[in-house]
Write a protein that holds these residues in place. Structure first.
Motif: not given
Lengths: 488, 488
Positions: A54, A57-58, A67-69
């Protein structure tokens, strides 16, 4: 009345249609049963837990201002599961016991290399079974080729530290392709052995390769091969991805060459370890870790290219032996905010950063205030710390802590040796502060006991969903390859 | 030559066999396509990440003296995936934005209750769609019934803190079954509303139940019902599982009653939230957390009982909105060792333990040394700390830190208010020390951004494997229930 010819024709058509249906049904009902898996890739991200994926990916999304992955390739695999990791005699496992489970389908005690808990009985590995059945076998790693995770696939020793004996087992395995850092003690612990492992490997028929040119020229016609990285870092490993120079061989290069060397009608089993994800977990170095994760996924790319050529016969599994570091994508100081993109400013791994500390220790100017200011400039350049534009200025407390550590551990007393290389308290604190500003926390410098992810694609991939035990993984692979014996 | 009768008989048998096969094939090839899912349970463990599950499973095994895990019921589900959690405007989400994604299939900004980022457009929820299509709908939680996670299924408000407006939306939803703690502000923020929410609910046709006896007597014939816990703890929530008294209604009771109330040919959609897993992550209280996780899995048990009765038409999903606390099953101080069984000695949640601090603050003897010694005895009794037999003796540094905190924050200045109830620095430190001795670390007091697990069983469960976005979950449920409209 109908004549016999007409009747026979109808009967024939009926039988044909029935046979076709029975064939389809048979295939359908045997879904989940052994299939014709000829090419198996088992990727092990040593120390790779859910948070390592995670966070990477961030980071990739943050680099693009999102914002996000931004998902890694294996996050897109159609089948996902979890694997337990615990050892026979400890909840928090080590790479030897966890690797033994992944290689042999049996739990054992900490530090065993594919032997039983009492270290008296060798456990046959999935790689050995595959080799016996005629598959080609490749073992690839970014750390030394005799390190615990690669070793559990070809060696049987009571302790992971028996590197020379593990090297002998490697040579005797007869496996087709090895690629990794190097041997840790090619002449024995005290340079006390009569043989050198590299020399012995060549004598036993291995094409030993340790230059980029020889690597490029290596071809299946060369037979069994042992690739040792031309350039190595601490622990006879490949340099960290963040420290890679142009022209360095990478885990992806090793994987692509392995595919070239092993491809053929015999089929193959290849284990590829991203070994230094774990080391960076031990060091709590998030910026280097996300780069190491990206290098690992680039190796998976090579397997995916092959999968797309042979989707019917290929299985790719990406998993881990345990999580390392208790990584959190979130920090008590930054609360709900993260600034993961700050990790991009770090230019070197903790290993290289520690060398800066060593340099300062040896080259003291006599004015320790001035030395500290020079060190701050080094932190800004190499780590991105204390830079107004980046938003990474040290606050008074952080500055005081760093200065105190600099005066005592760099200007004053020496360093402490950690598990993997030297741990410099000053640099560890600087990295911790930078990770904190990025919004990333670490719970420990050791492994943790949480389940790790399992990602699978290809024939039989659906068998890897659900929560499985780490010992199930080689059992399922063995079933799918048809190499199981009563021993599993 | 064959007579016509014989021919027709063969033709008939052929057609019959073909038809049977085509039927089987049709069923086979439609696997994965929309099916007749009539009963859906969506369990949301608020704040439940992978480590929360693993730590609970390690605790259950340790209670039996085993190394490893004793799996929770949902770890045995055949299909497992991961879900991203990030919000539209923040990597680390909150329960309102994450819940909106799980309820509506759309990302939104932090604090929105099923509305768009600009808070102008309501998003229709899977529960509302199901209700429209004739399914019965139940909303169950262990926190207040107007808290963010339950609210996103029936309410549309710009901010999660608009509890009175959310309560009005609840009453107007017409959903069939609500069960939770209570309303946070039944008479408005300043007791300034002309109506009381409980009274209004009754006027609008809800059977309002707030005694154990009325709960037992509640039957489907009573129509729409609103169950408010007879005993509540802070935040109008159910008491923490660790603080439960005999006779208290539990999340499992609410779930079982929900099944009783909603069962029938119409089918149902039920959301059940384990809401206080999150609160204990915020408080970094591992011992209470594992008990809360067990209570959550006991609620899942009730759904599993139902699933075993109607396996063809039932779907159970267990997932989470985000991880809270950055929990590690491992601690830098204990390295590779854990003593998870120590968590069993804690008798009360951080909420109750804080009351002990308040008691000491108010009832000072005038001899603060003596008061500290009395507090140490309380810590031993309620937390299991500083007990030689348990192996939890405080070392000199821990003792000094606790004493300093006791003298300043208990004997001296007051407390600080945290997000959820009061955070007592003294008790937080005592719990932290006990968690450390158990081998458990926390990275933050807030949420983290890692993917959360998704466990699924039943018809369509195979759709929940792989890494999916949190917005995919209601979309897939909607497809399987056949309640999708163009709006999704």
């Amino acid at each position: 009345m109908i004549n016999r010819k007409y009747f026979l024709r109808i009967l024939w058509i009926t039988i044909w249609i029935l046979a076709a249906h029975i064939n389809i049904l048979a295939n359908t009902y045997y879904e989940g049963e052994p299939k014709n898996v000829k090419y198996v890739f088992l990727f092990i991200g040593d120390g790779m837990g859910h948070a390592q994926v995670s966070t990477t990916e961030a980071y990739l999304a943050a680099l693009k201002g999102n914002t996000g992955f931004e998902p890694l390739n294996f996050s897109g695999f159609p089948h996902i599961g979890q694997s337990t990791t615990y050892a026979n005699n400890r909840l928090i496992t080590g790479s030897a016991a966890a690797g033994t489970a992944l290689a042999t389908g049996k739990k054992t005690n900490i530090n065993r290399i594919s032997m039983d808990p009492a270290a008296t009985v060798p456990y046959e590995t999935i790689a050995e079974k595959a080799k016996k059945q005629g598959f080609k076998v490749g073992i690839v790693t970014s750390v030394s080729i005799d390190h615990a995770t690669p070793a559990v696939f070809y060696a049987h020793q009571p302790d992971r530290d028996m590197y020379f004996e593990i090297g002998i087992d490697l040579i005797n395995s007869g496996f087709d392709y090895f690629a990794g850092g190097g041997f840790l003690i090619p002449d024995g612990m005290w340079n006390d052995q009569e043989v050198n492992l590299t020399t012995l490997a060549a004598e036993k028929g291995y094409a030993v390769v340790n230059s980029a040119e020889a690597f490029r020229n290596l071809k299946p016609g060369n037979g069994k091969s042992l690739v040792l990285s031309p350039r190595t870092a601490g622990g006879a490993s490949l340099p960290y991805a963040i420290d890679t120079h142009p022209g360095d061989l990478t885990l992806a290069d090793f994987t692509a060459k392995g595919i070239e060397m092993l491809s053929g009608d015999e089929g193959f089993f290849m284990m590829i370890e991203g070994g230094k994800i774990d080391w960076l977990g031990h060091a709590n170095d998030a910026a280097s870790l996300v780069r190491e994760m990206i290098a690992f996924s680039e190796a998976v790319d090579k397997a995916l290219d092959f999968y797309h050529e042979y989707p019917e016969n290929t299985l790719i599994i990406v998993t881990s032996d345990h999580e390392t570091g208790g990584l959190s994508l979130g920090h008590v100081a930054t609360k709900y905010e993260t600034n993961v993109e700050l990790l991009k400013y770090q230019r070197s791994s903790v290993e290289e950063l520690n060398k800066i500390v060593a340099h300062f220790r040896v080259n003291q100017s006599g004015d320790s205030e001035e030395d500290f200011n020079r060190m701050l400039r080094a932190l800004e350049f190499d780590l991105g710390l204390h830079n107004r534009k980046y938003g990474t200025l040290l606050d008074d407390e952080e500055m005081a802590v760093l200065k105190e550590l600099f005066m005592t551990t760099v200007m004053g007393i020496g360093t402490e040796k950690g598990s993997y290389g030297y741990s410099e308290p000053f640099m560890a604190k600087a990295i911790e502060i930078m990770n904190k500003k990025a919004g990333i926390a670490w719970g420990t410098g050791s492994h943790t006991g949480v389940n790790v992810p399992v990602y699978a694609i290809g024939t039989g991939a659906e068998r890897f969903t659900g929560v499985i035990d780490n010992t199930d993984i080689p059992k399922i692979i063995g079933e799918l390859m048809g190499v199981l014996s009563s021993e599993f």
